[in-house]
Design an enzyme around this catalytic site. Structure first.
Site, PDB file in Angstrom:
ATOM      1  N   GLY A   4       4.824 -10.454   4.493  1.00  0.00           N
ATOM      2  CA  GLY A   4       5.459 -10.250   5.515  1.00  0.00           C
ATOM      3  C   GLY A   4       4.576 -10.815   6.705  1.00  0.00           C
ATOM      4  CG  MET A  38      -2.026  -1.306   1.202  1.00  0.00           C
ATOM      5  SD  MET A  38      -3.513  -1.005   2.049  1.00  0.00           S
ATOM      6  CE  MET A  38      -2.771  -0.787   3.660  1.00  0.00           C
ATOM      7  CG  HIS A  66       7.012  -2.332   2.198  1.00  0.00           C
ATOM      8  ND1 HIS A  66       6.750  -1.033   2.766  1.00  0.00           N
ATOM      9  CD2 HIS A  66       5.918  -2.817   2.096  1.00  0.00           C
ATOM     10  CE1 HIS A  66       5.586  -1.153   3.282  1.00  0.00           C
ATOM     11  NE2 HIS A  66       5.099  -2.258   2.891  1.00  0.00           N
ATOM     12  CE  LYS A  88       3.603  -4.379  10.229  1.00  0.00           C
ATOM     13  NZ  LYS A  88       1.864  -4.022  10.612  1.00  0.00           N
ATOM     14  CD  GLN A 134      -6.182  -3.787   2.702  1.00  0.00           C
ATOM     15  OE1 GLN A 134      -5.919  -4.043   1.415  1.00  0.00           O
ATOM     16  NE2 GLN A 134      -5.221  -3.993   3.546  1.00  0.00           N
ATOM     17  NE  ARG A 189      -2.503   1.688   9.872  1.00  0.00           N
ATOM     18  CZ  ARG A 189      -2.890   0.844   9.232  1.00  0.00           C
ATOM     19  NH1 ARG A 189      -2.050  -0.199   9.020  1.00  0.00           N
ATOM     20  NH2 ARG A 189      -3.999   0.777   8.553  1.00  0.00           N
ATOM     21  CB  SER A 238       4.167  -0.430  10.854  1.00  0.00           C
ATOM     22  OG  SER A 238       2.976   0.145  10.120  1.00  0.00           O
ATOM     23  CG  HIS A 256       8.414  -0.088   6.017  1.00  0.00           C
ATOM     24  ND1 HIS A 256       9.027  -1.367   5.947  1.00  0.00           N
ATOM     25  CD2 HIS A 256       7.228   0.036   6.255  1.00  0.00           C
ATOM     26  CE1 HIS A 256       7.789  -2.133   6.219  1.00  0.00           C
ATOM     27  NE2 HIS A 256       6.783  -1.203   6.532  1.00  0.00           N
TER      28      HIS A 256
HETATM   29  O1  PAF Z   1      -0.370  -5.822   3.570  1.00  0.00           O
HETATM   30  C1  PAF Z   1      -0.920  -4.835   2.953  1.00  0.00           C
HETATM   31  O2  PAF Z   1      -0.153  -3.977   2.627  1.00  0.00           O
HETATM   32  C2  PAF Z   1      -2.141  -5.079   2.318  1.00  0.00           C
HETATM   33  O3  PAF Z   1      -2.774  -5.363   3.135  1.00  0.00           O
HETATM   34  C3  PAF Z   1      -2.285  -5.650   0.896  1.00  0.00           C
HETATM   35  C4  PAF Z   1      -1.606  -7.153   1.254  1.00  0.00           C
HETATM   36  C5  PAF Z   1      -1.126  -4.775   0.034  1.00  0.00           C
HETATM   37  C6  PAF Z   1      -3.448  -5.641   0.309  1.00  0.00           C
HETATM   38  O4  PAF Z   1      -4.073  -4.389   0.062  1.00  0.00           O
END
Ligand code: PAF
Length: 279
Positions: free
Chosen positions: A147, A29, A36, A149, A60, A187, A185, A33
């Site tokens: 991940g 998303m 990823h 997490k 989501q 966030r 994260s 960092h």
């Molecule tokens: O973990 C995430 O960043 C999201 O849930 C994902 C897997 C990209 C789906 O939007």
């Protein structure tokens, strides 16, 4: 590195690849960092090309404020991905993915979706299932990287591919932590200085809970964790749970043949953080 925002263009590119080219996929998303980037690195080693998606999936989010405030930094993300030798980035808009109907499908993940995050984030896993399945249809990856997490998400994605007979292999990747133990994260960038400085408390508590679980039962450990957070000046505990890694059901009686994990979700002001530890 190629960047596509349209489904048709990325699919044309992927179709033009030489027969047998293996595709590793890292869905994100954005607000990338090191965690990823470690997924991208692993995908790069194990596949001929790597595709990364950057898409803040609206379906989501159970909380509109969280969606609006989700950190975004596309220029920095693209430059990080370029340095990580990513081959293709997919950056669709919500309209491109959902057309005029920004809604989730409904999934049955054999109850995995009803535990922990599922109890506190209504519809979250239907949104995750919808977008992950959609991306798998578009990208058709050989392997996809998630991940630990978001351990519950990882188990749910594994269930999705199993139940929907999707051929993508799901690769789980260990949690990446800051030097002080805080799980990486997107966030974390929303924490105040004070909250950030105090945030290692989350992982420290998980580690102490892990030690306690060697001699105490799950409900004793949970009570201890709840107490630790009761008077915390900055963090509010949403849940702490010790669960079976496979079923995600809360542990009642410990069985030596099973693997358990402790899961935690906390609020630092309006910022929600999750973490977990293998026990
Ligand atoms: O973990 C995430 O960043 C999201 O849930 C994902 C897997 C990209 C789906 O939007």
């Amino acid at each position: 590195m190629l960047v596509f925002a349209k489904i048709k263009s990325i699919q044309e590119k992927l179709k033009s690849l030489k027969n047998g080219t293996t595709i590793g996929f890292v869905p994100t998303m954005g607000a990338l960092h090191e965690g990823h980037l470690s997924l991208v690195e692993k995908a790069k080693k194990e596949n001929d090309i790597v595709v990364v998606s950057i898409f803040v999936n609206p379906t989501q989010f159970d909380n509109i404020e969280d969606l609006i405030n989700y950190p975004k930094n596309i220029d920095k993300d693209l430059s990080l991905l370029k340095s990580a030798h990513c081959d293709i980035v997919f950056t669709p808009t919500p309209e491109e993915i959902y057309a005029n109907n920004i809604q989730s499908q409904s999934f049955d993940f054999d109850g995995l979706e009803l535990q922990m995050e599922g109890k506190f984030r209504e519809g979250h896993f239907n949104g995750v299932g919808t977008i992950v399945e959609r991306f798998f249809e578009i990208v058709k990856p050989h392997k996809a990287y998630f991940g630990e997490k978001d351990f519950q998400q990882l188990q749910i994605v594994k269930k999705l591919v199993e139940k929907h007979k999707i051929s993508t292999k799901i690769i789980s990747c260990p949690i990446h932590r800051e030097k002080d133990g805080l799980a990486m994260s997107s966030r974390n960038t929303r924490l105040t200085k004070e909250q950030r400085a105090a945030a290692p408390f989350i992982y420290e508590t998980l580690n102490k809970a892990k030690i306690q679980f060697t001699t105490k039962n799950a409900s004793e450990v949970s009570k201890w964790v709840e107490n630790e957070f009761k008077n915390h000046p900055l963090f509010t505990l949403e849940y702490f749970e010790i669960a079976d890694e496979e079923t995600l059901l809360p542990v009642e009686t410990k069985v030596s043949t099973k693997n358990y994990r402790a899961f935690i979700a906390i609020f630092a002001g309006k910022v929600r953080l999750i973490d977990n530890i293998s026990l």
